[in-house]
Design a protein around this motif. Structure first.
Motif, PDB file in Angstrom:
ATOM      1  N   PHE A 172       0.811  -1.326  -0.132  1.00  0.00           N
ATOM      2  CA  PHE A 172      -0.169  -0.415   0.185  1.00  0.00           C
ATOM      3  C   PHE A 172       0.987   0.929   0.379  1.00  0.00           C
ATOM      4  CE2 PHE A 172      -4.039  -0.443   0.383  1.00  0.00           C
ATOM      5  CZ  PHE A 172      -5.358   0.826   0.942  1.00  0.00           C
ATOM      6  N   THR A 174       0.561   5.818  -0.122  1.00  0.00           N
ATOM      7  CA  THR A 174      -0.666   6.291   1.111  1.00  0.00           C
ATOM      8  C   THR A 174       0.577   8.035   0.804  1.00  0.00           C
ATOM      9  OG1 THR A 174       0.885   6.305   2.990  1.00  0.00           O
ATOM     10  CG2 THR A 174      -1.674   5.236   2.286  1.00  0.00           C
ATOM     11  N   HIS A 219      -4.372   7.128  -2.376  1.00  0.00           N
ATOM     12  CA  HIS A 219      -3.488   5.990  -1.480  1.00  0.00           C
ATOM     13  C   HIS A 219      -3.648   5.110  -2.847  1.00  0.00           C
ATOM     14  CE1 HIS A 219      -8.014   5.471  -0.721  1.00  0.00           C
ATOM     15  NE2 HIS A 219      -7.361   4.676  -1.470  1.00  0.00           N
ATOM     16  N   ALA A 221      -3.045   1.041  -3.783  1.00  0.00           N
ATOM     17  CA  ALA A 221      -2.452  -0.526  -3.945  1.00  0.00           C
ATOM     18  C   ALA A 221      -1.919  -1.306  -5.312  1.00  0.00           C
ATOM     19  CB  ALA A 221      -3.319  -1.012  -3.109  1.00  0.00           C
TER      20      ALA A 221
END
Length: 425
Positions: A172, A174, A219, A221
């Motif tokens: 992930f 961010t 964000h 992924a």
């Protein structure tokens, strides 16, 4: 995982996220049992979705980062088999292609899935509170690399919790950067991922990990090998949104009560003053608003914070007595105090309406602490105020919404006969 360990893990996430304002991740929030159970329920959800036939709703399929239409029909023609894993099924459908599938509104397909998720997040709600916009669930699966819709943020108030089921890892990224945080939702999505990665913070996720992403943080992924993730939206609505929701419910209720309600008189155009008394009864409106808001919150509490009421299932008839019923502490049965002619019980977000009975509160208190009650005790408490059929109807309504568990009872004579047969076999 025991409740104490789960609670400590949530406490750590809550503290590290600075009370749900900063991105953070934790390992081992899920137990092995959680992962196994959720994967099985996701199989059930996929097949129920395909069986429902509304394949244009609630699903998005991406192949090589391109949104595809018509794939759901192919899925429906090749339903998941009992002996297949989701990964094996996807391999059959997509081969070696890079793909991603998103399913929304999981709570509308499985009461069992929702119940498990409510147990998992119970400690979060104890710590952070129950959001007035409720909880909702979706899941991602695939090997799609970066999230197909780019570096994005959620709608204002929609805080995101991702629960990674694995089997493979997921990264992930961010951007908790003030300049980006000020951009309004849907105003800008970034697709130059490689160029922006150096300024991101990376969170590696493995199976059983969880990730929290505040609504204001951009964000994305990355999932290079097949994996499954469940996402929970924890929704804090604006005051304006909640007021409109409650006003709509009031209007709908009034129309149901009196479909022939009279029309308001025309407004006098020759005067600047309005006759407020003819237009709006402020005292009545405030009372209605408070009652409807209270009922809305009571429904949410009865459903452990999930906005969508549980599925009302057309179960077969109840077993013949003797049987036992057991309440679910995660889903308290709550009485709506507004109703006086009948008793209205909020059960997993649904309204269960029964005749008044002074002994009913005692039964509900026992069910709410997870106590097991046998049918004879139930009958002794609730009759003669209720007929026997009323007792059966009460149990049946609670069972249909998944608010109680019903257990068959083996009589001593049957138990002795069974043991005797085994002894002589």
């Amino acid at each position: 995982m025991n409740n104490e360990k789960n609670s400590e893990t949530w406490k750590k996430l809550y503290q590290n996220s600075q009370e749900l304002t900063k991105p953070t991740s934790v390992d081992n929030l899920l137990s092995d049992y959680d992962v196994t159970f959720l994967k099985q329920e996701l199989k059930n959800i996929i097949n129920r979705f395909l069986d429902k036939g509304e394949l244009h709703k609630g699903i998005k399929v991406y192949i090589n980062h391109e949104l595809q239409n018509g794939i759901a029909e192919e899925m429906a023609a090749n339903r998941l088999k009992d002996e297949e894993t989701i990964e094996q099924w996807c391999k059959k459908l997509f081969g070696d292609q890079k793909f991603g599938v998103v399913f929304n509104s999981l709570e509308t397909f499985s009461n069992e899935f929702t119940e498990r998720m409510c147990h998992i997040v119970a400690s979060l709600l104890q710590k952070a509170g129950m959001p007035l916009g409720g909880l909702s669930f979706l899941f991602f699966m695939g090997n799609y690399g970066f999230t197909p819709f780019g570096i994005h943020k959620e709608a204002k108030g929609e805080e995101g919790f991702l629960f990674h089921l694995g089997p493979n890892s997921k990264d992930f990224y961010t951007w908790d950067i003030e300049e980006y945080n000020q951009i309004e939702h849907n105003r800008q999505v970034f697709h130059e991922v490689d160029a922006m990665l150096p300024t991101s913070t990376t969170y590696p996720l493995k199976a059983k990990s969880a990730m929290f992403i505040p609504h204001h943080v951009y964000h994305i992924a990355k999932t290079d090998e097949f994996s499954l993730s469940v996402v929970m939206d924890y929704i804090n609505p604006s005051r304006d949104y909640l007021e409109k929701t409650i006003a709509t419910q009031i209007a709908s209720k009034e129309l149901q009560k009196n479909p022939n309600v009279g029309c308001l008189p025309p407004v006098d155009v020759t005067t600047e003053e309005l006759d407020w008394n003819s237009l709006l009864n402020r005292e009545t409106w405030e009372q209605q608003y408070q009652k409807t808001l209270t009922k809305y919150i009571t429904k949410l509490k009865s459903n452990a914070g999930v906005l969508q009421p549980s599925i009302v299932e057309n179960k077969e008839g109840l077993p013949n007595p003797p049987f036992q019923i057991k309440g679910k502490t995660i889903f308290p049965l709550l009485i709506d105090t507004e109703s006086t002619e009948k008793t209205c019980i909020m059960a997993r977000g649904n309204e269960v309406v029964v005749s008044n009975n002074s002994q009913l509160s005692t039964i509900i208190e026992k069910l709410n602490i997870g106590e097991t009650i046998n049918f004879e005790e139930l009958q002794n408490h609730l009759t003669p105020t209720w007929e026997l059929m009323d007792v059966f109807d009460f149990v049946s309504q609670l069972a249909r919404v998944g608010a109680i568990t019903i257990c068959n009872v083996i009589l001593n004579e049957e138990r002795n006969l069974t043991h005797g047969s085994l002894a002589h076999s």
